[in-house]
Structure formats: structure tokens, C-alpha cells
Design a protein around this motif. Structure first.
Motif, PDB file in Angstrom:
ATOM      1  N   ARG A 119       0.825  -1.209   0.000  1.00  0.00           N
ATOM      2  CA  ARG A 119       0.000   0.000   0.000  1.00  0.00           C
ATOM      3  C   ARG A 119       0.858   1.258   0.000  1.00  0.00           C
ATOM      4  O   ARG A 119       0.518   2.260  -0.579  1.00  0.00           O
ATOM      5  CB  ARG A 119      -0.930   0.036   1.211  1.00  0.00           C
ATOM      6  CG  ARG A 119      -2.019  -0.999   1.157  1.00  0.00           C
ATOM      7  CD  ARG A 119      -2.958  -0.832   2.328  1.00  0.00           C
ATOM      8  NE  ARG A 119      -2.214  -0.930   3.566  1.00  0.00           N
ATOM      9  CZ  ARG A 119      -2.589  -0.357   4.702  1.00  0.00           C
ATOM     10  NH1 ARG A 119      -3.691   0.327   4.764  1.00  0.00           N
ATOM     11  NH2 ARG A 119      -1.865  -0.488   5.789  1.00  0.00           N
ATOM     12  N   ARG A 120       1.967   1.220   0.697  1.00  0.00           N
ATOM     13  CA  ARG A 120       2.811   2.404   0.815  1.00  0.00           C
ATOM     14  C   ARG A 120       3.691   2.616  -0.403  1.00  0.00           C
ATOM     15  O   ARG A 120       4.096   3.715  -0.686  1.00  0.00           O
ATOM     16  CB  ARG A 120       3.668   2.326   2.066  1.00  0.00           C
ATOM     17  CG  ARG A 120       2.850   2.423   3.327  1.00  0.00           C
ATOM     18  CD  ARG A 120       3.748   2.568   4.520  1.00  0.00           C
ATOM     19  NE  ARG A 120       2.947   2.557   5.725  1.00  0.00           N
ATOM     20  CZ  ARG A 120       2.754   3.628   6.471  1.00  0.00           C
ATOM     21  NH1 ARG A 120       3.280   4.755   6.153  1.00  0.00           N
ATOM     22  NH2 ARG A 120       2.012   3.554   7.554  1.00  0.00           N
ATOM     23  N   GLN A 152       0.060   7.398  -4.229  1.00  0.00           N
ATOM     24  CA  GLN A 152      -1.320   7.717  -3.883  1.00  0.00           C
ATOM     25  C   GLN A 152      -1.527   9.205  -4.052  1.00  0.00           C
ATOM     26  O   GLN A 152      -0.598   9.996  -3.937  1.00  0.00           O
ATOM     27  CB  GLN A 152      -1.618   7.344  -2.438  1.00  0.00           C
ATOM     28  CG  GLN A 152      -1.632   5.868  -2.187  1.00  0.00           C
ATOM     29  CD  GLN A 152      -2.001   5.562  -0.744  1.00  0.00           C
ATOM     30  OE1 GLN A 152      -1.926   6.430   0.115  1.00  0.00           O
ATOM     31  NE2 GLN A 152      -2.391   4.343  -0.489  1.00  0.00           N
ATOM     32  N   GLY A 153      -2.767   9.568  -4.295  1.00  0.00           N
ATOM     33  CA  GLY A 153      -3.111  10.971  -4.372  1.00  0.00           C
ATOM     34  C   GLY A 153      -3.172  11.586  -2.990  1.00  0.00           C
ATOM     35  O   GLY A 153      -3.051  10.904  -1.964  1.00  0.00           O
ATOM     36  N   TYR A 154      -3.362  12.883  -2.958  1.00  0.00           N
ATOM     37  CA  TYR A 154      -3.398  13.604  -1.687  1.00  0.00           C
ATOM     38  C   TYR A 154      -4.563  13.143  -0.816  1.00  0.00           C
ATOM     39  O   TYR A 154      -4.407  12.889   0.367  1.00  0.00           O
ATOM     40  CB  TYR A 154      -3.489  15.110  -1.960  1.00  0.00           C
ATOM     41  CG  TYR A 154      -3.625  15.929  -0.715  1.00  0.00           C
ATOM     42  CD1 TYR A 154      -2.537  16.143   0.116  1.00  0.00           C
ATOM     43  CD2 TYR A 154      -4.846  16.478  -0.349  1.00  0.00           C
ATOM     44  CE1 TYR A 154      -2.654  16.890   1.278  1.00  0.00           C
ATOM     45  CE2 TYR A 154      -4.978  17.222   0.807  1.00  0.00           C
ATOM     46  CZ  TYR A 154      -3.874  17.427   1.615  1.00  0.00           C
ATOM     47  OH  TYR A 154      -3.992  18.158   2.756  1.00  0.00           O
ATOM     48  N   PHE A 155      -5.747  13.030  -1.406  1.00  0.00           N
ATOM     49  CA  PHE A 155      -6.928  12.675  -0.620  1.00  0.00           C
ATOM     50  C   PHE A 155      -6.879  11.221  -0.157  1.00  0.00           C
ATOM     51  O   PHE A 155      -7.276  10.913   0.964  1.00  0.00           O
ATOM     52  CB  PHE A 155      -8.204  12.940  -1.418  1.00  0.00           C
ATOM     53  CG  PHE A 155      -8.446  14.401  -1.643  1.00  0.00           C
ATOM     54  CD1 PHE A 155      -8.794  15.228  -0.598  1.00  0.00           C
ATOM     55  CD2 PHE A 155      -8.289  14.958  -2.903  1.00  0.00           C
ATOM     56  CE1 PHE A 155      -8.998  16.583  -0.785  1.00  0.00           C
ATOM     57  CE2 PHE A 155      -8.483  16.312  -3.107  1.00  0.00           C
ATOM     58  CZ  PHE A 155      -8.843  17.124  -2.054  1.00  0.00           C
ATOM     59  N   ALA A 156      -6.383  10.328  -0.982  1.00  0.00           N
ATOM     60  CA  ALA A 156      -6.258   8.924  -0.581  1.00  0.00           C
ATOM     61  C   ALA A 156      -5.245   8.781   0.542  1.00  0.00           C
ATOM     62  O   ALA A 156      -5.455   8.021   1.491  1.00  0.00           O
ATOM     63  CB  ALA A 156      -5.847   8.068  -1.772  1.00  0.00           C
ATOM     64  N   SER A 157      -4.157   9.519   0.461  1.00  0.00           N
ATOM     65  CA  SER A 157      -3.152   9.475   1.517  1.00  0.00           C
ATOM     66  C   SER A 157      -3.705  10.042   2.821  1.00  0.00           C
ATOM     67  O   SER A 157      -3.486   9.480   3.895  1.00  0.00           O
ATOM     68  CB  SER A 157      -1.916  10.253   1.083  1.00  0.00           C
ATOM     69  OG  SER A 157      -0.987  10.322   2.114  1.00  0.00           O
ATOM     70  N   TYR A 184      -6.877  10.167   3.695  1.00  0.00           N
ATOM     71  CA  TYR A 184      -7.897   9.242   4.194  1.00  0.00           C
ATOM     72  C   TYR A 184      -7.249   8.048   4.891  1.00  0.00           C
ATOM     73  O   TYR A 184      -7.698   7.631   5.962  1.00  0.00           O
ATOM     74  CB  TYR A 184      -8.784   8.770   3.040  1.00  0.00           C
ATOM     75  CG  TYR A 184      -9.830   7.778   3.469  1.00  0.00           C
ATOM     76  CD1 TYR A 184     -10.980   8.206   4.126  1.00  0.00           C
ATOM     77  CD2 TYR A 184      -9.669   6.426   3.232  1.00  0.00           C
ATOM     78  CE1 TYR A 184     -11.945   7.304   4.540  1.00  0.00           C
ATOM     79  CE2 TYR A 184     -10.620   5.511   3.637  1.00  0.00           C
ATOM     80  CZ  TYR A 184     -11.752   5.966   4.288  1.00  0.00           C
ATOM     81  OH  TYR A 184     -12.695   5.061   4.697  1.00  0.00           O
ATOM     82  N   ASN A 185      -6.203   7.499   4.295  1.00  0.00           N
ATOM     83  CA  ASN A 185      -5.510   6.365   4.919  1.00  0.00           C
ATOM     84  C   ASN A 185      -4.878   6.766   6.246  1.00  0.00           C
ATOM     85  O   ASN A 185      -4.852   5.985   7.190  1.00  0.00           O
ATOM     86  CB  ASN A 185      -4.451   5.794   3.979  1.00  0.00           C
ATOM     87  CG  ASN A 185      -5.074   5.030   2.840  1.00  0.00           C
ATOM     88  OD1 ASN A 185      -6.211   4.580   2.929  1.00  0.00           O
ATOM     89  ND2 ASN A 185      -4.342   4.890   1.752  1.00  0.00           N
ATOM     90  N   THR A 215      -7.762   7.182   8.893  1.00  0.00           N
ATOM     91  CA  THR A 215      -8.454   5.957   9.270  1.00  0.00           C
ATOM     92  C   THR A 215      -7.520   4.872   9.781  1.00  0.00           C
ATOM     93  O   THR A 215      -7.986   3.769  10.074  1.00  0.00           O
ATOM     94  CB  THR A 215      -9.252   5.401   8.073  1.00  0.00           C
ATOM     95  OG1 THR A 215      -8.351   5.185   6.982  1.00  0.00           O
ATOM     96  CG2 THR A 215     -10.357   6.350   7.679  1.00  0.00           C
TER      97      THR A 215
END
Length: 65
Positions: A16-17, A21-26, A28-29, A32
Motif C-alpha cells: 500500500r505504501r 497515492q493521491g493527496y486525498f487517498a493518503s 484518508y488512509n 483511518t
């Protein structure tokens, strides 16, 4: 005497790392993740308390005169 052989074991990183990733996905991860759960909960409770005390609902906790 010959030198001893040293073996280095390389483990693969978290898939996953490693992916871009985009800014919002990063974000969000990060929000959460289990590591940040207590911090996010305390910020949410603080925000709810500020919203409650700045609203007209906070008059219900005042003692009667």
C-alpha cells in the motif's frame, strides 16, 4: 582463512505504501489508520463540544434562576 559468508535478508515493503497515492487517498488512509484512532476521536469530541457550547442548546445546562 576465508571470510565468513553473510546473508542479508531483504523484506518487501508494504504494497500500500509503495504505490503512489493521491493527496486525498493518503489523507484518508492516515485518518483511518488504527494508530491515529484516539487522536481523531479526541479531535472530534472537542469539535462537538465547541459546537454544542456555541449553540443555543447550551442554555439547557444552565441552572434555573
Amino acid at each position: 582463512m576465508a571470510p565468513k559468508v553473510q546473508r542479508i535478508v531483504v523484506q518487501r515493503g508494504d504494497s500500500r505504501r509503495s504505490a503512489q497515492q493521491g493527496y486525498f487517498a493518503s489523507a484518508y488512509n492516515t485518518l483511518t489508520s488504527a494508530e491515529n484512532a484516539t487522536v481523531i476521536r479526541s479531535i472530534a469530541m472537542f469539535g462537538a463540544a465547541v459546537a454544542f457550547f456555541s449553540s443555543s442548546w447550551s442554555e439547557f445546562i444552565l441552572p434555573p434562576l
